[in-house]
Scaffold this active site. Structure first.
Site, PDB file in Angstrom:
ATOM      1  N   ARG A  13     -79.341 -26.367 -65.144  1.00  0.00           N
ATOM      2  CA  ARG A  13     -79.904 -26.670 -66.446  1.00  0.00           C
ATOM      3  C   ARG A  13     -81.365 -27.080 -66.365  1.00  0.00           C
ATOM      4  O   ARG A  13     -82.128 -26.890 -67.288  1.00  0.00           O
ATOM      5  CB  ARG A  13     -79.060 -27.788 -67.084  1.00  0.00           C
ATOM      6  CG  ARG A  13     -79.607 -28.383 -68.361  1.00  0.00           C
ATOM      7  CD  ARG A  13     -79.591 -27.343 -69.467  1.00  0.00           C
ATOM      8  NE  ARG A  13     -80.304 -27.798 -70.661  1.00  0.00           N
ATOM      9  CZ  ARG A  13     -81.619 -27.804 -70.817  1.00  0.00           C
ATOM     10  NH1 ARG A  13     -82.419 -27.432 -69.835  1.00  0.00           N
ATOM     11  NH2 ARG A  13     -82.159 -28.209 -71.944  1.00  0.00           N
ATOM     12  N   TYR A  14     -81.730 -27.708 -65.230  1.00  0.00           N
ATOM     13  CA  TYR A  14     -83.082 -28.244 -65.053  1.00  0.00           C
ATOM     14  C   TYR A  14     -83.770 -27.458 -63.939  1.00  0.00           C
ATOM     15  O   TYR A  14     -83.104 -26.898 -63.070  1.00  0.00           O
ATOM     16  CB  TYR A  14     -83.012 -29.733 -64.691  1.00  0.00           C
ATOM     17  CG  TYR A  14     -82.322 -30.573 -65.739  1.00  0.00           C
ATOM     18  CD1 TYR A  14     -82.985 -30.924 -66.906  1.00  0.00           C
ATOM     19  CD2 TYR A  14     -81.008 -30.993 -65.568  1.00  0.00           C
ATOM     20  CE1 TYR A  14     -82.363 -31.694 -67.875  1.00  0.00           C
ATOM     21  CE2 TYR A  14     -80.371 -31.765 -66.541  1.00  0.00           C
ATOM     22  CZ  TYR A  14     -81.049 -32.111 -67.690  1.00  0.00           C
ATOM     23  OH  TYR A  14     -80.432 -32.864 -68.648  1.00  0.00           O
TER      24      TYR A  14
ATOM     25  N   ARG B 183     -83.057 -28.756 -59.918  1.00  0.00           N
ATOM     26  CA  ARG B 183     -81.811 -29.332 -59.425  1.00  0.00           C
ATOM     27  C   ARG B 183     -80.609 -28.679 -60.079  1.00  0.00           C
ATOM     28  O   ARG B 183     -80.700 -28.168 -61.206  1.00  0.00           O
ATOM     29  CB  ARG B 183     -81.780 -30.849 -59.646  1.00  0.00           C
ATOM     30  CG  ARG B 183     -82.023 -31.281 -61.078  1.00  0.00           C
ATOM     31  CD  ARG B 183     -82.618 -32.686 -61.092  1.00  0.00           C
ATOM     32  NE  ARG B 183     -82.642 -33.294 -62.420  1.00  0.00           N
ATOM     33  CZ  ARG B 183     -83.581 -33.044 -63.335  1.00  0.00           C
ATOM     34  NH1 ARG B 183     -84.525 -32.161 -63.106  1.00  0.00           N
ATOM     35  NH2 ARG B 183     -83.545 -33.664 -64.499  1.00  0.00           N
TER      36      ARG B 183
ATOM     37  N   CYS C  98     -59.546 -36.316 -59.977  1.00  0.00           N
ATOM     38  CA  CYS C  98     -60.161 -37.637 -60.070  1.00  0.00           C
ATOM     39  C   CYS C  98     -59.084 -38.675 -59.765  1.00  0.00           C
ATOM     40  O   CYS C  98     -57.888 -38.389 -59.861  1.00  0.00           O
ATOM     41  CB  CYS C  98     -60.712 -37.899 -61.467  1.00  0.00           C
ATOM     42  SG  CYS C  98     -61.974 -36.699 -61.946  1.00  0.00           S
TER      43      CYS C  98
ATOM     44  N   CYS D 260     -60.221 -40.263 -67.001  1.00  0.00           N
ATOM     45  CA  CYS D 260     -60.787 -41.111 -68.050  1.00  0.00           C
ATOM     46  C   CYS D 260     -60.594 -40.409 -69.388  1.00  0.00           C
ATOM     47  O   CYS D 260     -60.892 -39.221 -69.519  1.00  0.00           O
ATOM     48  CB  CYS D 260     -62.273 -41.336 -67.787  1.00  0.00           C
ATOM     49  SG  CYS D 260     -62.582 -41.834 -66.072  1.00  0.00           S
TER      50      CYS D 260
ATOM     51  N   CYS E 235     -63.686 -38.588 -70.915  1.00  0.00           N
ATOM     52  CA  CYS E 235     -64.427 -37.680 -70.024  1.00  0.00           C
ATOM     53  C   CYS E 235     -64.985 -36.475 -70.780  1.00  0.00           C
ATOM     54  O   CYS E 235     -64.286 -35.853 -71.579  1.00  0.00           O
ATOM     55  CB  CYS E 235     -63.503 -37.190 -68.923  1.00  0.00           C
ATOM     56  SG  CYS E 235     -64.316 -36.043 -67.778  1.00  0.00           S
TER      57      CYS E 235
ATOM     58  N   ARG F 155     -65.704 -33.729 -69.451  1.00  0.00           N
ATOM     59  CA  ARG F 155     -65.114 -32.515 -68.872  1.00  0.00           C
ATOM     60  C   ARG F 155     -63.602 -32.575 -68.940  1.00  0.00           C
ATOM     61  O   ARG F 155     -62.910 -32.039 -68.079  1.00  0.00           O
ATOM     62  CB  ARG F 155     -65.612 -32.358 -67.434  1.00  0.00           C
ATOM     63  CG  ARG F 155     -66.477 -31.129 -67.267  1.00  0.00           C
ATOM     64  CD  ARG F 155     -67.169 -31.128 -65.925  1.00  0.00           C
ATOM     65  NE  ARG F 155     -68.515 -31.616 -66.061  1.00  0.00           N
ATOM     66  CZ  ARG F 155     -69.136 -32.369 -65.158  1.00  0.00           C
ATOM     67  NH1 ARG F 155     -68.537 -32.725 -64.049  1.00  0.00           N
ATOM     68  NH2 ARG F 155     -70.363 -32.766 -65.374  1.00  0.00           N
TER      69      ARG F 155
ATOM     70  N   ASP G 179     -70.576 -38.434 -74.724  1.00  0.00           N
ATOM     71  CA  ASP G 179     -70.697 -37.037 -75.137  1.00  0.00           C
ATOM     72  C   ASP G 179     -69.637 -36.697 -76.171  1.00  0.00           C
ATOM     73  O   ASP G 179     -68.523 -37.218 -76.124  1.00  0.00           O
ATOM     74  CB  ASP G 179     -70.540 -36.110 -73.924  1.00  0.00           C
ATOM     75  CG  ASP G 179     -71.739 -36.192 -72.991  1.00  0.00           C
ATOM     76  OD1 ASP G 179     -72.858 -36.414 -73.480  1.00  0.00           O
ATOM     77  OD2 ASP G 179     -71.529 -36.037 -71.775  1.00  0.00           O
TER      78      ASP G 179
ATOM     79  N   ASP H 208     -77.169 -36.973 -73.915  1.00  0.00           N
ATOM     80  CA  ASP H 208     -77.166 -35.608 -73.404  1.00  0.00           C
ATOM     81  C   ASP H 208     -76.949 -34.744 -74.644  1.00  0.00           C
ATOM     82  O   ASP H 208     -75.879 -34.773 -75.258  1.00  0.00           O
ATOM     83  CB  ASP H 208     -76.036 -35.433 -72.373  1.00  0.00           C
ATOM     84  CG  ASP H 208     -76.435 -34.479 -71.259  1.00  0.00           C
ATOM     85  OD1 ASP H 208     -77.322 -33.637 -71.498  1.00  0.00           O
ATOM     86  OD2 ASP H 208     -75.832 -34.559 -70.172  1.00  0.00           O
TER      87      ASP H 208
ATOM     88  N   LYS I  48     -80.625 -34.107 -71.117  1.00  0.00           N
ATOM     89  CA  LYS I  48     -80.644 -35.562 -71.274  1.00  0.00           C
ATOM     90  C   LYS I  48     -82.000 -36.016 -71.813  1.00  0.00           C
ATOM     91  O   LYS I  48     -83.030 -35.616 -71.302  1.00  0.00           O
ATOM     92  CB  LYS I  48     -80.427 -36.231 -69.920  1.00  0.00           C
ATOM     93  CG  LYS I  48     -79.067 -35.962 -69.308  1.00  0.00           C
ATOM     94  CD  LYS I  48     -78.944 -36.682 -67.977  1.00  0.00           C
ATOM     95  CE  LYS I  48     -77.646 -36.396 -67.275  1.00  0.00           C
ATOM     96  NZ  LYS I  48     -77.552 -35.027 -66.738  1.00  0.00           N
TER      97      LYS I  48
END
Ligand SMILES: *Cc1c(COP(=O)(O)O)cnc(C)c1O
Ligand code: SF4
Length: 356
Positions: free
Chosen positions: A100-101, A104, A113, A117, A120, A122, A280, A317, A324
């Site tokens: 996206r950037y 990186r 995980c 959560c 989350c 995702r 998000d 974001d 972000k």
């Protein structure tokens, strides 16, 4: 009311903790002593995993730990959230890698995980087979190798520290062989949700591939236990700088007092607050959302009132892949020709003369 986690005699390994996780409606009912409406549908849609360590941090129903991990039927009712809020797919040249950037990439290397959560971003993916495979990892490594502009690789998932140590080592070794990769980062919630995973051996393996940075994820001061402190010490002693990416969550940490305590306690376990994220807008998470004004209020309550080390960047974001963006309270109150009017942390207006 809640039963306590099963008693144990010797300290179990992280794999034993994981294997004793609450993952089915039956497990949950047994622990809770009652049924949650539509629980089966909820966890069919968004998987549940609460390992006994994290479960043990819950002291009452609906407390800030409970809300982060116990499914809520409101997850099925949210029609505002989107399935892929950050348009990660659009910026993914390959499954499992988001570019996206400019300099990186985010590279997904695990689908597991230690706790799933409920907020989350995702949550459509975590805990499901197939979104990370040996093939996607292999292709991701080739992509990074072929793209010389990538100087920073962020390993994410799922949780990269739920890989076997040897699997993680193989990925780190492959990345270190690529000359243009300067920085490796690992995003992991394990120091918070399963600190037993952080062994001396794991830390030594990671330290072979320095510079490696770890960003972990704590959301509430009660998550900072002696076990979590030990995990962070082990990593910090191996020379790994530790940051924290906290998510602002309604009913969990959306008040200035909780957030100040969290940020101050993170520093005592050698973790530097990095980001405070606006939650998000992922489908199924609407009951956690807060007004952006709340985040600004929290930042204003930290700046100047406590050490600057305690102040994370508050970021949204942007939906649709905008990336972000940091938000700051409005300190500049007026722009005059020869001075700025700036409000300080106490709310006092001060003039800043401009001579140039
Ligand atoms: C957050 C993120 C990163 C890392 O961003 P930093 O601001 O450098 O921490 C990289 N790639 C993607 C896709 C991200 O969402
Ligand atoms: S640990 Fe991170 S990736 Fe895993 S469920 Fe929690 S927020 Fe999502």
């Amino acid at each position: 009311m809640l039963r306590s986690a099963p008693k144990r005699h010797s300290v179990p390994s992280w794999k034993e903790f994981l294997s004793q996780s609450i993952e089915t409606a039956e497990d949950l009912k047994q622990w809770l002593g009652s049924d949650i409406p539509r629980i089966k549908d909820t966890i069919r849609r968004f998987p549940m995993r609460i390992n006994p360590y994290y479960l043990g941090l819950i002291t009452a129903q609906d407390d800030p730990i409970y809300r982060q991990c116990v499914p809520d039927p409101r997850e099925l009712e949210d029609m505002q959230g989107s399935v892929d809020p950050l348009a990660e797919e659009r910026y993914s040249p390959l499954p499992g890698l988001t570019h996206r950037y400019p300099d990186r990439v985010m590279f997904l290397v695990s689908n597991q995980c230690a706790v799933y959560c409920r907020f989350c971003n995702r949550k459509r993916k975590v805990g499901r087979q197939g979104f990370v495979t040996k093939q996607t990892i292999k292709e991701g490594l080739s992509y990074i190798k072929a793209h010389k502009e990538v100087r920073d690789v962020l390993l994410s998932g799922g949780d990269p520290l739920l890989l076997e140590t040897s699997e993680l080592e193989n990925i780190l070794r492959s990345l270190r062989k690529i000359p243009h990769v300067e920085i490796i980062r690992i995003g992991t919630r394990v120091p918070c949700t399963l600190p037993q995973r952080v062994t001396q051996r794991l830390a030594s393996v990671i330290a072979k591939f320095h510079p490696v940075y770890i960003n972990t994820h704590f959301n509430h001061p009660r998550e900072i236990t002696s076990e979590a402190a030990k995990a962070c010490t082990t990593l910090a002693d191996a020379g790994i700088p530790l940051g924290c990416q906290t998510v602002l969550l309604r009913g969990v940490n959306d008040n200035t007092e909780t957030m100040r305590q969290l940020m101050q306690r993170l520093l005592t376990i050698r973790v530097r607050p990095y980001y405070l994220f606006q939650c998000d807008q992922a489908r199924g998470t609407a009951h956690f959302w807060t007004h952006p004004q709340k985040g600004l209020e929290i930042i204003a309550s930290l700046v100047g009132h406590t050490s600057g080390l305690c102040v994370p960047h508050y970021c949204i974001d942007l939906p649709g892949g905008g990336g972000k963006v940091p938000l700051l309270p409005q300190y500049i109150q007026g722009v005059k020709e020869k001075h700025l009017v700036i409000k300080n942390y106490e709310g006092k207006l001060c003039n800043y003369p401009i001579y140039c």
